[in-house]
Design an enzyme around this catalytic site. Structure first.
Site, PDB file in Angstrom:
ATOM      1  CG  HIS A  43       8.350 -25.255 -15.805  1.00  0.00           C
ATOM      2  ND1 HIS A  43       9.678 -25.473 -16.113  1.00  0.00           N
ATOM      3  CD2 HIS A  43       8.360 -24.604 -14.611  1.00  0.00           C
ATOM      4  CE1 HIS A  43      10.440 -24.991 -15.153  1.00  0.00           C
ATOM      5  NE2 HIS A  43       9.653 -24.440 -14.214  1.00  0.00           N
ATOM      6  CG  HIS A  45       7.788 -23.527  -9.533  1.00  0.00           C
ATOM      7  ND1 HIS A  45       8.888 -24.232  -9.087  1.00  0.00           N
ATOM      8  CD2 HIS A  45       8.129 -23.035 -10.754  1.00  0.00           C
ATOM      9  CE1 HIS A  45       9.851 -24.164  -9.993  1.00  0.00           C
ATOM     10  NE2 HIS A  45       9.415 -23.451 -11.024  1.00  0.00           N
ATOM     11  CE  LYS A 130      13.822 -27.596 -14.082  1.00  0.00           C
ATOM     12  NZ  LYS A 130      13.091 -26.572 -13.370  1.00  0.00           N
ATOM     13  CG  HIS A 167      17.065 -23.515 -14.218  1.00  0.00           C
ATOM     14  ND1 HIS A 167      16.002 -22.755 -13.767  1.00  0.00           N
ATOM     15  CD2 HIS A 167      18.077 -22.632 -14.422  1.00  0.00           C
ATOM     16  CE1 HIS A 167      16.356 -21.487 -13.683  1.00  0.00           C
ATOM     17  NE2 HIS A 167      17.621 -21.382 -14.071  1.00  0.00           N
ATOM     18  CG  HIS A 205      12.390 -21.613 -17.464  1.00  0.00           C
ATOM     19  ND1 HIS A 205      13.753 -21.669 -17.610  1.00  0.00           N
ATOM     20  CD2 HIS A 205      12.122 -22.220 -16.287  1.00  0.00           C
ATOM     21  CE1 HIS A 205      14.273 -22.281 -16.570  1.00  0.00           C
ATOM     22  NE2 HIS A 205      13.303 -22.631 -15.743  1.00  0.00           N
ATOM     23  CG  ASP A 278       9.329 -20.947 -14.243  1.00  0.00           C
ATOM     24  OD1 ASP A 278       9.192 -21.723 -13.278  1.00  0.00           O
ATOM     25  OD2 ASP A 278      10.338 -20.248 -14.404  1.00  0.00           O
TER      26      ASP A 278
HETATM   27  O1  DOR Z   1      11.955 -17.528 -11.442  1.00  0.00           O
HETATM   28  C1  DOR Z   1      12.054 -18.683 -11.050  1.00  0.00           C
HETATM   29  N1  DOR Z   1      11.388 -19.123  -9.971  1.00  0.00           N
HETATM   30  N2  DOR Z   1      12.857 -19.503 -11.721  1.00  0.00           N
HETATM   31  C2  DOR Z   1      13.116 -20.738 -11.261  1.00  0.00           C
HETATM   32  O2  DOR Z   1      13.873 -21.440 -11.894  1.00  0.00           O
HETATM   33  C3  DOR Z   1      12.562 -21.219  -9.983  1.00  0.00           C
HETATM   34  C4  DOR Z   1      11.338 -20.510  -9.652  1.00  0.00           C
HETATM   35  C5  DOR Z   1      10.908 -20.735  -8.213  1.00  0.00           C
HETATM   36  O3  DOR Z   1      10.862 -21.884  -7.790  1.00  0.00           O
HETATM   37  O4  DOR Z   1      10.597 -19.765  -7.539  1.00  0.00           O
HETATM   38 ZN    ZN Z   2      10.459 -23.260 -12.740  1.00  0.00          ZN
END
Ligand code: DOR
Ligand code: ZN
Length: 392
Positions: A43, A45, A130, A167, A205, A278
């Site tokens: 997971h 980004h 997702k 989520h 998470h 995450d």
């Molecule tokens: O803290 C987070 N940041 N939780 C999420 O679900 C998304 C993520 C983000 O994309 O910045």
């Molecule tokens: Zn995330």
């Protein structure tokens, strides 16, 4: 302004409850090194454009593969967009893309068609879809407003063996922000699991004792990712001596007893839990703002942070399977071939990383300016296996 110092000591007295999983390749040696199979981040980004260029190398340096979140602006809602995004990731990595495989995902909306799920699966490059409840988190406004609206999509995902990545937070504004995960489990996840026994589900998470208990009691088609920051910090970290925006993420950090439950979960060695950082970069200006973005950036030192958490509960021997076996097995992937070595070596995390001209500034990593006790040896051995479904 003074940079936040590590607000929570990471020593803990949480004890392992059971030992269910033997690891095969972990070696904690007296020379202070720890060698594990090259891990997967299930997971992450990676963003796009300048930010992608800035952060993807951190992930690719440690991980052989990563499940890449689709919450771009606009989101990745089609197989075609996911493949195009994958190409941008590969291009951004340049030569390091030879040892890193991005595992793509789709962003579900109320309008996602079952045919799109079939197209996604047929690409062989898309490994999950997702579910962001609309309004739950960053870039989730296009998310799903009610599970009832995506019944056909979920049915197709179960048929195709495409995991649903969730989520798990209730979005009802009457629900306290610290209760959103537990309420989601009770109101939405438990009925969903009952109704769809053939759907693979990853509760992403997790942050609460309720989530740990739920996942442990659920059938084998249900698993969870756990971040390093939720293992290392509780909600006091957000408020130590003032407001600490770089500890703000969603789901928000919870109270101490929930963190202890997460630590107990990893110490069991249960194959239901696996690594998902995450890691979620945002420009400093958008974190340190009157309405700051949610997300902790951990990709710069992900394995080091996990090692610290596992060591705190005397479970370093469980790190290898958590980081490289449980997730791969759940997704039906072969295990990576190479190894990654951590050394016991104190070093200081940079105060910031550049995030590229279009983001006007810097990225503040977790632990900025502070010390880490483990360090990844950058020499990788072997080759990561190419991501593929096992034929069985
Ligand atoms: O803290 C987070 N940041 N939780 C999420 O679900 C998304 C993520 C983000 O994309 O910045
Ligand atoms: Zn995330």
């Amino acid at each position: 302004m003074e940079r936040p110092k590590n607000p929570t000591a990471t020593t803990t007295t949480a004890q392992a409850t059971t030992t269910t999983q033997a690891t095969t390749t972990t070696q904690a040696t007296t020379s202070g090194t720890l060698t594990i199979t090259r891990p997967d981040d299930m997971h992450v980004h990676l963003r796009d454009d300048d930010a992608l260029l800035a952060v993807a190398p951190h992930t690719a340096r440690q991980f052989a593969r990563a499940i890449v979140m689709p919450n771009l602006k606009p989101p990745i809602t089609t197989a075609e967009q996911a493949l195009a995004y994958r190409s941008r990731i590969v291009r951004a990595l340049g030569p390091s893309s030879a040892t890193f495989e991005p595992l793509m995902t789709l962003y579900l909306t109320d309008r996602t068609e079952p045919a799109e799920i079939k197209r996604a699966k047929a690409t062989g490059r898309i490994y999950g879809a997702k579910l962001y409840p609309a309004g739950a988190t960053t870039h989730s406004d296009a998310g799903v407003t009610s599970i009832a609206r995506i019944g056909g999509v979920l049915e197709t995902m179960a048929e195709e063996g495409l995991p649903l990545l969730i989520h798990g937070e209730a979005t009802d504004p009457d629900v306290d922000v610290f209760d959103r995960e537990a309420v989601f489990i009770e109101r939405t996840l438990a009925p969903l699991i009952e109704e769809r026994p053939n759907l693979k589900v990853v509760l992403e998470h997790i942050t609460t004792a309720q989530a740990v208990d739920f996942v442990l009691a659920a059938p084998p088609n249900v698993a969870a990712t756990i971040t390093a920051h939720h293992l290392l910090y509780d909600r006091n970290a957000l408020f130590r001596g003032g407001l600490r925006p770089h500890y703000y993420c969603l789901p928000v950090l919870k109270r101490h007893r929930h963190r202890q439950a997460l630590l107990r979960a990893i110490a069991t060695g249960s194959s239901k839990f696996f690594l998902g950082t995450d890691s979620a970069p945002h420009p400093q200006s958008q974190k340190e703002a009157s309405c700051g973005c949610a997300g902790c950036y951990t990709a710069h030192a992900a394995i080091e942070l996990y090692a610290e958490a596992f060591e705190a509960v005397s479970a370093l021997d469980k790190l290898d399977a958590f980081a490289s076996a449980h997730g791969a097995n759940f997704y039906g992937l072969s295990r990576n071939q190479g190894t990654l070595t951590l050394r016991r070596e104190a070093h200081t995390v940079p105060n910031s990383f550049p995030l590229g001209p279009s983001n006007q500034g810097s990225l503040i990593p977790l632990r900025a300016g502070e010390t880490l006790g483990w360090r990844v040896d950058t020499t990788l051995t072997g080759h990561p296996s190419h991501a593929r479904y096992r034929s069985a």
